[in-house]
Design an enzyme around this catalytic site. Sequence first.
Site, PDB file in Angstrom:
ATOM      1  N   GLU A  98       1.857   3.401  -0.656  1.00 18.08           N
ATOM      2  CA  GLU A  98       1.288   4.403  -2.003  1.00 18.08           C
ATOM      3  C   GLU A  98       0.189   4.227  -1.355  1.00 18.08           C
ATOM      4  OE1 GLU A  98       3.587   2.986  -5.718  1.00 18.08           O
ATOM      5  OE2 GLU A  98       1.103   2.898  -5.541  1.00 18.08           O
ATOM      6  N   CYS A 111      -7.775   5.116  -0.953  1.00 17.84           N
ATOM      7  CA  CYS A 111      -6.793   3.687  -1.315  1.00 17.84           C
ATOM      8  C   CYS A 111      -6.209   3.497  -0.194  1.00 17.84           C
ATOM      9  CB  CYS A 111      -7.127   3.786  -2.355  1.00 17.84           C
ATOM     10  SG  CYS A 111      -6.976   1.783  -2.820  1.00 17.84           S
ATOM     11  N   CYS A 118       3.704  -6.733  -0.345  1.00 19.81           N
ATOM     12  CA  CYS A 118       2.283  -7.834  -0.545  1.00 19.81           C
ATOM     13  C   CYS A 118       3.557  -9.585  -0.198  1.00 19.81           C
ATOM     14  CB  CYS A 118       1.815  -7.442  -1.901  1.00 19.81           C
ATOM     15  SG  CYS A 118       0.043  -8.578  -1.678  1.00 19.81           S
ATOM     16  N   CYS A 122       0.723 -11.896  -6.574  1.00 20.84           N
ATOM     17  CA  CYS A 122      -0.419 -12.278  -8.210  1.00 20.84           C
ATOM     18  C   CYS A 122       0.774 -11.214  -9.407  1.00 20.84           C
ATOM     19  CB  CYS A 122      -1.046 -10.944  -7.890  1.00 20.84           C
ATOM     20  SG  CYS A 122      -2.683 -11.626  -6.541  1.00 20.84           S
ATOM     21  N   CYS A 125       0.598  -8.062 -10.908  1.00 24.38           N
ATOM     22  CA  CYS A 125       0.772  -6.527  -9.911  1.00 24.38           C
ATOM     23  C   CYS A 125       1.884  -6.213  -9.578  1.00 24.38           C
ATOM     24  CB  CYS A 125      -0.289  -7.270  -8.812  1.00 24.38           C
ATOM     25  SG  CYS A 125      -0.103  -6.009  -6.989  1.00 24.38           S
ATOM     26  N   CYS A 339      -1.836   0.302  -8.065  1.00 27.86           N
ATOM     27  CA  CYS A 339      -1.123  -0.907  -7.645  1.00 27.86           C
ATOM     28  C   CYS A 339       0.426  -0.662  -7.655  1.00 27.86           C
ATOM     29  CB  CYS A 339      -1.802  -2.029  -7.579  1.00 27.86           C
ATOM     30  SG  CYS A 339      -3.543  -2.138  -8.266  1.00 27.86           S
TER      31      CYS A 339
END
Length: 355
Positions: A98, A111, A118, A122, A125, A339
């Site tokens: 993204e 961004c 990832c 978290c 997220c 995100c």
Amino acid sequence: MDYFDIGSATYRETSDFIDSLEEPGFRAGQIYGWVHKRHAAGFDKMSDLPKELRKKLSERALFQGAGYCIKKEDNDGTIKYLLEFKNNIIINEEISVETVFMDYRHGGAVCVSTQAGCPMGCVFCVSGSGGFLRNLTAGEMLAQVYTVSRDRGKTITNVTLMGSGEPLLNLDNVLRFIEVINSEHGLNISQRRITLSTCGVTDKIYELLEKKLQITLAVSLHAPDDAVRKSLMPVAAAYPMDGLLKACKEYGDRTKRRVTFEYAMIEGINDAPKQARDLAEKLKHTLAHINLIPVNPGMGKDIRPSKAQVVEAFRDILAERGLAVTIRRSLGSGINAACGQLKHKIMYHNKEQSQ
Ligand code: SAH
């Protein structure tokens, strides 16, 4: 056979490569300009190069392009892309990331994702919810900026390394990205207009400091203490807050640049007045700017954004204690721009449809 990754190369490396092909030196500038200033979509688009050279390049060099499979526009001008990388060598690699465009009056900000997926996990997220796929190359990060710039027909003036992934765990490629985008042979974006956001990998912050860059460091804090932080961010177990804040203070002191602290406000978890007071106490000696963002829901029913009055009260406590603090609108939440949410939604939908 090793291919020369032209999209990730510095100007110097490109010159050496052109020498190795026994081509005249000025071709390096032409090719570099096509890739990094004119954002050509492939070697075949480099119209002032001789056909023979274009052929040679397509056999020896990897050209990193990207195209979008999905694009969603919000009415605040934010556009979220799901980009797929395409290059002339590896054709079947299914990686999509993204990238978000934010409209500024005189240009735009992009961004950028630094990893596909990832590894940090978290709890709030979505980017990490599908696990970690791989690090992106510098060329793939640059291709995100160039593809968006070409699509918008706008000059990109600011870059945030805040898409999916943890940039400090892909530091070599991230540094290369910064070097190229900051270079006069590339977009020449000043380091002060580049922000790198980390979840708090302390030893890597020191490594970054050694590079003596002028980029803005953003740290995702999201809590005033280790207990709450650990419940939200697994990284907090490995890097306790005291050490992290010491590194941030040093970053501010040495670079004279304010460190941004990201604080996603989650109802009933990290938004109490006492937590604001504790946070103010911990940051009082640091050159800091705190960004409060109501959390974007998407990761289950326990993660709800704090109410507007609660966010404002939290801000007031910090401000009264002399801290620079702003409440950030959660940009693009109408289009799942938060995100990893677009990718997540698309993949989830596709899965549902194929069942
Ligand atoms: N790994 C880096 C950069 C990527 S995340 C980091 O952790 O900083 C970019 C920012 O979005 C981080 O501050 C992250 O904590 C935040 N974020 C992730 N999911 C979010 C959500 N659902 N709501 C609000 N902020 C979120």
